[in-house]
Enzyme design. Structure first.
Site, short mmCIF file in Angstrom:
data_model
loop_
_atom_site.label_atom_id
_atom_site.label_comp_id
_atom_site.label_asym_id
_atom_site.label_seq_id
_atom_site.Cartn_x
_atom_site.Cartn_y
_atom_site.Cartn_z
N GLN A 114 0.85 -1.20 0.00
CA GLN A 114 0.00 0.00 0.00
C GLN A 114 0.88 1.25 0.00
OE1 GLN A 114 -3.62 -0.69 2.86
NE2 GLN A 114 -1.90 -1.86 3.64
N ASN A 115 2.19 1.05 0.13
CA ASN A 115 3.12 2.16 0.24
C ASN A 115 3.51 2.69 -1.14
OD1 ASN A 115 2.98 1.56 2.94
ND2 ASN A 115 4.89 0.39 2.96
N VAL A 116 3.91 3.95 -1.16
CA VAL A 116 4.25 4.62 -2.43
C VAL A 116 5.73 5.03 -2.45
CG1 VAL A 116 1.88 5.45 -2.74
CG2 VAL A 116 3.53 6.90 -1.53
N ASP A 117 6.53 4.43 -1.53
CA ASP A 117 7.90 4.90 -1.31
C ASP A 117 8.97 4.10 -2.04
OD1 ASP A 117 7.58 3.47 2.04
OD2 ASP A 117 8.26 2.49 0.19
N HIS A 132 -1.43 1.18 -4.39
CA HIS A 132 -1.80 2.60 -4.19
C HIS A 132 -0.92 3.51 -5.01
CE1 HIS A 132 -4.05 1.82 -0.14
NE2 HIS A 132 -4.73 1.43 -1.19
N GLY A 228 2.85 -4.43 8.99
CA GLY A 228 2.77 -2.98 9.18
C GLY A 228 1.57 -2.30 8.57
N THR A 229 0.37 -2.92 8.75
CA THR A 229 -0.82 -2.25 8.24
C THR A 229 -1.96 -2.37 9.24
OG1 THR A 229 -2.41 -2.10 6.40
CG2 THR A 229 -1.61 -4.31 6.98
N SER A 230 -2.77 -1.29 9.30
CA SER A 230 -3.93 -1.33 10.21
C SER A 230 -5.08 -2.11 9.57
CB SER A 230 -4.38 0.11 10.51
OG SER A 230 -4.69 0.78 9.27
N ALA A 268 8.77 -4.24 12.41
CA ALA A 268 9.14 -5.02 11.23
C ALA A 268 10.65 -5.19 11.14
CB ALA A 268 8.62 -4.32 9.98
N1 APR Z 1 6.80 -2.13 12.24
C1 APR Z 1 5.64 -2.75 11.89
N2 APR Z 1 4.42 -2.15 11.99
C2 APR Z 1 4.40 -0.90 12.49
C3 APR Z 1 5.57 -0.20 12.88
C4 APR Z 1 6.80 -0.87 12.74
N3 APR Z 1 7.96 -0.29 13.10
N4 APR Z 1 5.19 1.05 13.33
C5 APR Z 1 3.84 1.11 13.21
N5 APR Z 1 3.37 -0.06 12.72
C6 APR Z 1 1.98 -0.42 12.42
C7 APR Z 1 0.94 0.34 13.20
O1 APR Z 1 0.70 -0.32 14.43
C8 APR Z 1 -0.27 0.24 12.27
O2 APR Z 1 -0.99 -0.96 12.53
O3 APR Z 1 1.74 -0.07 11.07
C9 APR Z 1 0.34 0.15 10.89
C10 APR Z 1 0.15 1.42 10.08
O4 APR Z 1 -1.22 1.59 9.85
P1 APR Z 1 -1.69 2.89 9.02
O5 APR Z 1 -1.01 4.09 9.56
O6 APR Z 1 -3.18 2.85 8.97
O7 APR Z 1 -1.08 2.64 7.56
P2 APR Z 1 -1.63 1.67 6.43
O8 APR Z 1 -2.28 0.47 7.04
O9 APR Z 1 -0.52 1.44 5.50
O10 APR Z 1 -2.75 2.58 5.70
C11 APR Z 1 -3.31 2.05 4.54
O11 APR Z 1 -4.40 4.15 4.12
O12 APR Z 1 -4.38 6.42 4.07
C12 APR Z 1 -4.26 5.31 3.31
O13 APR Z 1 -3.10 5.28 1.29
C13 APR Z 1 -2.91 5.26 2.66
O14 APR Z 1 -1.72 3.28 2.01
C14 APR Z 1 -2.34 3.92 3.11
C15 APR Z 1 -3.58 3.16 3.56
#
Ligand code: APR
Length: 282
Positions: A114-117, A132, A228-230, A268
């Protein structure tokens, strides 16, 4: 490893990884957190500082460009700057090592991010679906690929964005700073730029053919590794379920749990090297 995962969870997970032949990695902002890129929804995260309804849609950006160009420039600088100076962390590197390892056993690993980096590719993963989009792929108004930015060029854009927040004519200076990234028509309307990054904003369709290929890979996986995703943003967050519905086992890495399966709590950059390196007893 933090949290309450037992050593046996790691050993079980390591054995699943070693025995898998088709692994799908589903990653989110957390895998890049240790590379200095903010997550979105954790405490103090990006969307808490910049509400997505205002900063996550083309119309929202258009309104900001008209009403408060300095605040828009600050948002874009905070979005682009960390990506521009990021490097793969041990978590990214472990996933690249895992791809090499499974390939040597005749298997395959696909990253669905889902990352763009572009950090998975920079770490060495070769099969990466950026559902994404990407901050580095510049597309025209019809979404056709125009060119790929390099990380140093993105850093120069971030510097120009920082400078554009000072002094007079902020809107003009913002448009000039953005030009390599976002080409604003003469009217300066954000909703129909001449060119833009392929980054998918809220309300837009996911990137193709990445999304079709990601779903196909998920359906064929025997293991899905969620990192690493919610798991709150759809349809991206259907990927793990597509895999488990097709019979895949699930391992989740991160400080918070979002899916059913083996949860390895922690960062991670710490858990993945242990998972990949762990010589699961045969
Ligand atoms: N290692 C692993 N996981 C981590 C770390 C880490 N060091 N630090 C934080 N996290 C976890 C958090 O606990 C959380 O569950 O990474 C997750 C990040 O969740 P979000 O901030 O919601 O990001 P993401 O799930 O990628 O969001 C999905 O939402 O806004 C849109 O386009 C955007 O791609 C993004 C999408």
């Amino acid at each position: 490893m933090s949290g309450d995962a037992s050593v046996s969870d790691l050993a079980t997970a390591a054995r699943l990884v070693r025995d898998a032949r088709r692994i799908v990695v589903f990653s989110g902002a957390g895998v890049s957190a240790e590379s200095g890129i903010d997550t979105f929804r954790t405490e103090g995260g990006f969307w808490q500082r910049y509400p997505p309804e205002e900063f996550g849609t083309p119309m929202g950006l258009a309104k900001l460009y008209a009403a408060d160009p300095a605040r828009l420039a600050r948002f874009l600088e905070e979005l682009v700057g960390p990506i521009a100076c990021a490097a793969p962390n041990p978590g990214h590197q472990a996933l690249a090592a895992l791809e090499r390892g499974i390939a040597s056993r005749g298997g395959a690993l696909t990253v669905i991010t889902q990352n763009v980096d572009a950090l998975h590719q920079e770490a060495g993963n070769s099969a990466v679906h950026e559902i994404h989009g990407s901050m580095f792929d510049i597309v025209d108004a019809e979404g056709r690929a125009l060119r790929r930015l390099e990380r140093p060029e993105l850093a120069r854009i971030a510097d120009a964005l920082a400078r554009s927040q000072r002094g007079l004519f902020k809107r003009t200076r913002l448009a000039r700073a953005l030009l390599p990234l976002i080409g604003l028509p003469s009217a300066g309307t954000w909703t129909q730029p001449r060119h833009r990054p392929s980054v998918v904003m809220f309300g837009e369709a996911l990137a193709e053919p990445a999304w079709q290929r990601a779903q196909a890979a998920a359906r064929q996986a025997d293991l899905v590794l969620v990192v690493g995703t919610s798991g709150l943003v759809y349809p991206a967050a259907t990927i793990p379920e597509l895999a488990t519905d097709a019979g895949a086992r699930l391992i989740e890495v991160g400080p918070e749990r979002a899916f059913d399966g083996i949860w390895l709590p922690g960062k991670a950059g710490e858990v993945l090297p242990a998972l990949v390196a762990d010589p699961a007893p045969s």
